[in-house]
Design a protein around this motif. Structure first.
Motif, short mmCIF file in Angstrom:
data_model
loop_
_atom_site.label_atom_id
_atom_site.label_comp_id
_atom_site.label_asym_id
_atom_site.label_seq_id
_atom_site.Cartn_x
_atom_site.Cartn_y
_atom_site.Cartn_z
N UNK A 52 0.85 -1.19 0.00
CA UNK A 52 0.00 0.00 0.00
C UNK A 52 0.89 1.24 0.00
N UNK A 53 0.34 2.40 -0.36
CA UNK A 53 1.14 3.62 -0.38
C UNK A 53 1.70 3.96 1.00
N UNK A 54 2.92 4.48 1.00
CA UNK A 54 3.56 4.92 2.23
C UNK A 54 3.73 6.44 2.18
N UNK A 55 4.81 6.96 2.72
CA UNK A 55 5.03 8.40 2.72
C UNK A 55 5.28 8.94 1.32
N UNK A 119 5.58 4.87 -6.84
CA UNK A 119 4.98 3.77 -7.59
C UNK A 119 3.47 3.69 -7.43
N UNK A 120 2.88 4.49 -6.52
CA UNK A 120 1.43 4.51 -6.38
C UNK A 120 0.83 5.82 -6.89
N UNK A 121 1.63 6.65 -7.54
CA UNK A 121 1.12 7.90 -8.10
C UNK A 121 1.13 9.06 -7.13
N UNK A 122 1.70 8.87 -5.94
CA UNK A 122 1.80 9.99 -5.01
C UNK A 122 2.83 11.00 -5.51
N UNK A 123 2.48 12.30 -5.39
CA UNK A 123 3.35 13.37 -5.85
C UNK A 123 4.04 14.05 -4.68
N UNK A 124 5.26 14.53 -4.95
CA UNK A 124 5.97 15.37 -3.98
C UNK A 124 5.54 16.82 -4.17
N UNK A 503 3.66 6.78 -20.81
CA UNK A 503 2.24 6.94 -20.54
C UNK A 503 1.96 6.77 -19.05
N UNK A 504 0.91 7.42 -18.59
CA UNK A 504 0.51 7.28 -17.20
C UNK A 504 0.02 5.87 -16.90
N UNK A 505 0.43 5.34 -15.74
CA UNK A 505 0.08 3.98 -15.33
C UNK A 505 -1.10 4.02 -14.37
N UNK A 515 -6.82 -17.11 -13.20
CA UNK A 515 -7.77 -16.61 -12.20
C UNK A 515 -7.32 -15.27 -11.64
N UNK A 516 -8.22 -14.32 -11.61
CA UNK A 516 -7.92 -12.98 -11.11
C UNK A 516 -7.69 -13.05 -9.60
N UNK A 517 -6.48 -12.64 -9.14
CA UNK A 517 -6.18 -12.72 -7.71
C UNK A 517 -5.90 -11.36 -7.09
N UNK A 518 -5.60 -10.32 -7.89
CA UNK A 518 -5.33 -9.00 -7.30
C UNK A 518 -5.37 -7.92 -8.37
N UNK A 519 -5.76 -6.72 -7.92
CA UNK A 519 -5.65 -5.50 -8.73
C UNK A 519 -5.00 -4.43 -7.88
N UNK A 520 -3.97 -3.80 -8.41
CA UNK A 520 -3.23 -2.77 -7.68
C UNK A 520 -3.35 -1.46 -8.43
N UNK A 521 -4.18 -0.50 -7.95
CA UNK A 521 -4.25 0.82 -8.60
C UNK A 521 -3.00 1.64 -8.26
N UNK A 522 -2.65 2.58 -9.16
CA UNK A 522 -1.45 3.40 -8.95
C UNK A 522 -1.75 4.87 -9.28
N UNK A 523 -2.88 5.37 -8.77
CA UNK A 523 -3.31 6.73 -9.14
C UNK A 523 -3.73 7.54 -7.92
N UNK A 524 -2.94 7.53 -6.85
CA UNK A 524 -3.33 8.25 -5.63
C UNK A 524 -3.51 9.74 -5.91
N UNK A 525 -2.48 10.40 -6.45
CA UNK A 525 -2.57 11.83 -6.80
C UNK A 525 -2.65 12.05 -8.31
N UNK A 526 -2.57 11.00 -9.05
CA UNK A 526 -2.47 11.03 -10.50
C UNK A 526 -1.75 9.76 -10.92
#
Length: 573
Positions: A52-55, A119-124, A503-505, A515-526
């Motif tokens: 999951x997203x951290x700092x 890696x989760x789309x968080x911006x500085x 391209x944006x991920x 079999x679908x076992x996980x989906x990881x979104x990466x667009x917290x701030x974009x």
């Protein structure tokens, strides 16, 4: 009989469908695949743990901005997997701490913001800077900055390629004021030939190119050849100078100088899309290759020739498509001019004789041809052009004639060949491969000759391929094909690309044995652009034997195709 009737009816139905699609004017109501998702919802099945997203990432530091001709180059320091760069109304994502902004108006200041992206789309928080593009008015005896809307000027340049697998055109989008070489010719060089001779001065002479080539996995060739040559083959021709710059898939570059060259210093890692100034410098004591003004290779070789043909080659190292931007090509030499030029005729080799029509005002002409013999034999010394036999000679004296090696040759055209079509026949019984032909016709001075065109390889950013890898519970890679015990393992997913923009991920999906076992979104701030993720999998309930994980990455841009990576693994009984 019923079975036969069913088959016939089925055939009739298929034909009906084909006719319907061919005649509906493109308004078919047949179902189409839905567009890929641009926003993903998180999902985790049992026995799967996802990160999951951290700092938030740290703000980029030590920003340096340099204005150039219609461009700004940016460098900074940071450890993030990606960065977002904003200027004016534009934004792009990059995966290295540096980039180049192209297509800018000279003398107009640009305000720029740079943010680190995790890696989760968080911006500085943004790092801000300003820079102003400046016109390049440096003196040259010959120079082309490729600023016109329809490049290149055929009075100045010719592009040599084996088939219609490459183009030299004005760029599109941000590359609109530079020359773009685009190619799907693989590892064979596509060669841009200057029609203006390179004439050495008594003191120091320089052959200059500013380009973002070679890109990742690419090669740039700079040749000065003492003869009328249009192609760049191996080995290097007698008396010629060649600088070869190669960049591998991780951005490391090497420079080779022929003849007798030695490296002077390591080459810094290439920044994708960043223009570099390369020069071949001829002095009274030897030859040098410089990169942005620093000497990177030297040779004691001092050529005996006074005049040479300048060739610039672009190639892929592993068969990929390439797109190279060229900002400038110039000489600092004795003064020289391109010979007057008239339209180039079509050349037909050993084919049916085609009709010909005279081209007016032609004063002289030359056929340039490249041959590869299939076996040991005597060189071809004559060629028949429009029915007239004329001598054929090596373009560079001393060029060896041997099987498998390209042999550039030239023939002066008879007046019967000053036509719009040339019918050419080699005067030989040997089996000879012709790899290239072009014709130089000269006549009265004419205005620039340009034609509109678009690059074969567009500039639209794409996603990098996701690369999955199986690790043991301690985080160490599991050797490919090695069986391991059931239990807890780690799936590492890496997404990275050495491109000028990516391209944006939106995120990625993981499937185990379909079999679908996980989906990881990466667009917290974009959107994110790159990163590394470790997913914990419990394989205790799986059967012994082979299994496979599929990772599919999606973009936030619906026009960008999803990319997929696979990794197989083997469980012990």
């Amino acid at each position: 009989m019923k079975r036969v009737a069913f088959v016939v009816a089925g055939l009739a139905l298929v034909v009906g469908v084909i006719v319907l699609r061919d005649t509906d004017g493109g308004n078919s109501t047949l179902p189409t695949a839905p567009p890929p998702p641009t926003k993903l919802k998180p999902y985790v099945s049992d026995q799967v743990l996802v990160p999951s997203p951290q700092g938030r990432p740290a703000t980029p530091a030590n920003v340096v901005a340099r204005g150039g001709h219609h461009k700004i180059q940016l460098n900074w320091s940071g450890e993030a997997p990606a960065y977002e760069v904003k200027w004016g109304s534009k934004t792009k994502l990059v995966t290295r701490p540096g980039t180049q902004l192209n297509g800018l108006e000279n003398e107009r200041e640009q305000e720029i913001e740079i943010r680190a992206v995790d890696s989760f789309g968080q911006r500085s928080q943004p790092a801000r800077t300003k820079a102003t593009p400046r016109a390049d008015n440096a003196p040259y005896t010959f120079v082309d900055r490729f600023d016109s809307p329809d490049e290149p000027d055929l009075q100045r340049w010719r592009l040599a390629k084996r088939t219609d697998c490459a183009r030299a055109t004005s760029g599109d989008e941000e590359d609109h004021d530079r020359l773009v070489i685009s190619s799907s010719c693989g590892t064979r060089a596509v060669t841009l030939r200057s029609r203006t001779p390179f004439v050495r001065s008594d003191d120091e002479s320089r052959f200059v190119i500013e380009t973002d080539a070679p890109s990742t996995g690419g090669k740039l060739l700079l040749d000065l050849v003492p003869g009328p040559v249009s192609v760049q083959g191996d080995p290097v021709l007698p008396g010629a100078i060649r600088a070869t710059i190669s960049t591998d898939v991780v951005g490391n570059s090497i420079v080779e100088l022929v003849p007798n060259g030695t490296a002077a210093k390591p080459i810094p890692a290439a920044v994708p899309g960043m223009t570099v100034r390369w020069e071949i410098v001829l002095t009274k004591t030897g030859t040098q290759i410089t990169r942005d003004g620093e000497v990177v290779a030297t040779s004691p070789f001092v050529p005996e020739w006074h005049e040479a043909t300048a060739l610039i080659g672009f190639a892929a190292l592993a068969g990929d498509r390439i797109r190279a931007g060229v900002d400038l090509i110039g000489y600092r030499t004795a003064r020289s001019d391109a010979p007057p030029n008239v339209p180039t005729p079509q050349v037909r080799i050993d084919g049916p004789v085609s009709s010909t029509h005279p081209i007016p005002d032609v004063t002289s002409g030359q056929l340039r041809i490249a041959l590869i013999p299939s076996r040991e034999s005597e060189p071809v010394t004559a060629v028949r052009i429009n029915g007239v036999e004329v001598p054929l000679r090596p373009a560079v004296p001393g060029t060896p004639w041997k099987p498998g090696a390209e042999y550039p040759a030239v023939a002066d055209l008879p007046k019967e060949a000053f036509t719009d079509n040339l019918n050419v026949q080699l005067v030989t019984q040997e089996r000879i491969q012709v790899t290239h032909t072009d014709v130089e016709l000269t006549g009265p001075k004419s205005p620039p000759q340009r034609q509109a065109g678009t690059p074969l390889v567009d500039a639209h950013p794409v996603l990098a391929d996701p690369v999955p890898e199986m690790l043991d519970a301690g985080g160490q890679p599991i050797e490919n094909g090695a069986a391991f015990n059931r239990g807890r393992v780690v799936l590492e997913v890496r997404v990275n690309a050495l491109d000028s923009a990516v391209a944006g991920l939106a995120g990625f999906e993981i499937r185990l044995d379909g079999n679908h076992i996980a989906t990881v979104p990466t667009t917290v701030d974009g959107p994110a652009a790159a990163g590394r993720w470790r997913i914990s999998l419990n394989t205790s309930s799986l059967t012994a034997g082979p299994h496979a994980v599929e990772v599919r990455a999606f973009s936030t841009d619906s026009d960008v195709h999803p990319e997929t990576g696979y990794v197989p693994f083997l469980l012990k009984p």
